[in-house]
Design a protein around this motif. Sequence first.
Motif, mmCIF file in Angstrom:
data_model
loop_
_atom_site.group_PDB
_atom_site.id
_atom_site.type_symbol
_atom_site.label_atom_id
_atom_site.label_comp_id
_atom_site.label_asym_id
_atom_site.label_seq_id
_atom_site.Cartn_x
_atom_site.Cartn_y
_atom_site.Cartn_z
ATOM 1 N N ASP A 258 58.504 -30.368 39.496
ATOM 2 C CA ASP A 258 57.555 -30.122 38.408
ATOM 3 C C ASP A 258 57.258 -28.632 38.285
ATOM 4 O OD1 ASP A 258 57.126 -32.873 37.686
ATOM 5 O OD2 ASP A 258 55.878 -33.086 39.464
ATOM 6 N N ALA A 259 57.032 -27.996 39.428
ATOM 7 C CA ALA A 259 56.691 -26.565 39.409
ATOM 8 C C ALA A 259 57.833 -25.738 38.827
ATOM 9 C CB ALA A 259 56.353 -26.095 40.827
ATOM 10 N N TYR A 260 59.061 -25.995 39.283
ATOM 11 C CA TYR A 260 60.208 -25.226 38.787
ATOM 12 C C TYR A 260 60.318 -25.339 37.270
ATOM 13 C CZ TYR A 260 61.846 -25.499 43.689
ATOM 14 O OH TYR A 260 61.956 -25.426 45.049
ATOM 15 N N ASN A 261 60.237 -26.568 36.785
ATOM 16 C CA ASN A 261 60.478 -26.785 35.362
ATOM 17 C C ASN A 261 59.333 -26.328 34.470
ATOM 18 O OD1 ASN A 261 63.173 -28.169 35.109
ATOM 19 N ND2 ASN A 261 62.236 -29.456 36.663
ATOM 20 N N MET A 262 58.115 -26.469 34.944
ATOM 21 C CA MET A 262 56.990 -25.967 34.159
ATOM 22 C C MET A 262 57.066 -24.452 34.030
ATOM 23 S SD MET A 262 55.263 -28.531 33.057
ATOM 24 C CE MET A 262 53.638 -27.911 32.604
ATOM 25 N N LEU A 263 57.462 -23.786 35.104
ATOM 26 C CA LEU A 263 57.601 -22.326 35.054
ATOM 27 C C LEU A 263 58.749 -21.912 34.136
ATOM 28 C CD1 LEU A 263 57.094 -21.493 38.836
ATOM 29 C CD2 LEU A 263 55.560 -20.829 36.980
ATOM 30 N N LEU A 264 59.900 -22.552 34.300
ATOM 31 C CA LEU A 264 61.073 -22.184 33.507
ATOM 32 C C LEU A 264 60.895 -22.521 32.031
ATOM 33 C CD1 LEU A 264 63.840 -23.396 35.983
ATOM 34 C CD2 LEU A 264 63.336 -21.023 35.384
ATOM 35 N N SER A 265 60.066 -23.537 31.742
ATOM 36 C CA SER A 265 59.833 -23.932 30.355
ATOM 37 C C SER A 265 58.762 -23.086 29.673
ATOM 38 C CB SER A 265 59.419 -25.408 30.300
ATOM 39 O OG SER A 265 60.410 -26.229 30.868
ATOM 40 N N GLY A 266 58.068 -22.246 30.455
ATOM 41 C CA GLY A 266 57.021 -21.414 29.872
ATOM 42 C C GLY A 266 55.745 -22.167 29.585
ATOM 43 N N TRP A 267 55.506 -23.290 30.285
ATOM 44 C CA TRP A 267 54.316 -24.103 30.024
ATOM 45 C C TRP A 267 53.192 -23.816 31.018
ATOM 46 C CZ3 TRP A 267 56.851 -29.565 29.037
ATOM 47 C CH2 TRP A 267 57.568 -29.505 27.836
ATOM 48 N N THR A 268 53.182 -22.656 31.601
ATOM 49 C CA THR A 268 52.100 -22.265 32.511
ATOM 50 C C THR A 268 51.570 -20.901 32.076
ATOM 51 O OG1 THR A 268 53.403 -20.983 34.110
ATOM 52 C CG2 THR A 268 53.423 -23.385 34.362
ATOM 53 N N ASP A 269 50.534 -20.442 32.763
ATOM 54 C CA ASP A 269 49.997 -19.108 32.480
ATOM 55 C C ASP A 269 50.639 -18.055 33.383
ATOM 56 O OD1 ASP A 269 48.913 -19.827 34.886
ATOM 57 O OD2 ASP A 269 46.818 -19.461 34.319
ATOM 58 N N MET A 270 51.788 -18.411 33.972
ATOM 59 C CA MET A 270 52.531 -17.478 34.829
ATOM 60 C C MET A 270 53.871 -17.168 34.154
ATOM 61 S SD MET A 270 51.678 -19.120 38.604
ATOM 62 C CE MET A 270 51.700 -20.850 38.096
#
Length: 341
Positions: A258-270
Amino acid sequence: MPATKPIRWCGVAFKSMLLIAAMLALSYPQWPPSEGRKLHSKLRHVPLRRQLPGDTESHLRDWQCTKEEDDELLALRAIHPHPWPETSGFLQFALGDSILSEAGLSGQCLIEAFGEEVPRTLVTPTWDDLGCTNPEQHGGPDGQACWARLMKMKAEAARRFPYDINLMIDTDVFANSGHPKRLLVLNSLRSQFYSSDADIMGVNEPISLANRADQAESMPFNWINGGFVAYRRSANVDRFFTCASRYIDENPGKNEQDAYNMLLSGWTDMPMRSVKLSVLSNSWSCRGLHIEPRPTITDPMPYSQDDPEVECLFVHSKDYSHEYLNQETCPLSPPPEEATA
């Protein structure tokens, strides 16, 4: 006198170039030479807290996962092209007796597929390292907190970077020792990373939107599986895994995938624009198949357009691995008469 002016100007320009180079050297995270060549043994067990040979981890920065960091790395990658990756190998993470047994079977498949000297590093933390004994992704608060620690520990293990190109596979991923192109896998990965300038490579994860009601309306196509992730040794990727740990901290019950994909998808504030993803053919890691010789799938991105049935390089299947834990040989290996034919 006029003839000396160009010389003086060249001297000033040269000093300016040295100054700029020094500033870049100070601002860009420095990475010591890879220790991959020293790890070409049958198997190297690495407790989580022990340093790899020659690695002081002084090159690791305390990333804050800010936009400023991302902008800095994005700009620097344009003037610091990635060199040819000289080393590549497998990295695995195992905690607990049953997972260690599974890692033994996975390791045997790697040896039969790639030879006795296959580069492989196994990170083996203890329950004391974890600080809890009940990791449950969908359990109560205590179980989810323990799960978050386990997933963070896996992300930290990825930051050890034993090779220039690291292929981090789960212990329920098994190499196909009968694949005709198996010996080209590591060289192929190095070539693909070099030619594509990618930082991370993975295979698509088939996800049902019905099971992801907490996500956005549409699921990105490039949602990758966390059990088979290849990545280069770089500051960009080090920051990526650091931010993955932070995401897990902030989202109890989520796993490293989940963490990898949320980051790579741009769906976080990071922000993660400084990290480039490339998706491999699904035949690199086939999900949910029986662990038996000659595994094939109907690949949406086949090697040959004439035959959509493609033989798998690896099989990712926890459902069937327990059936083979006591075997001395890899269950994916072809029969002796076929292997010697």
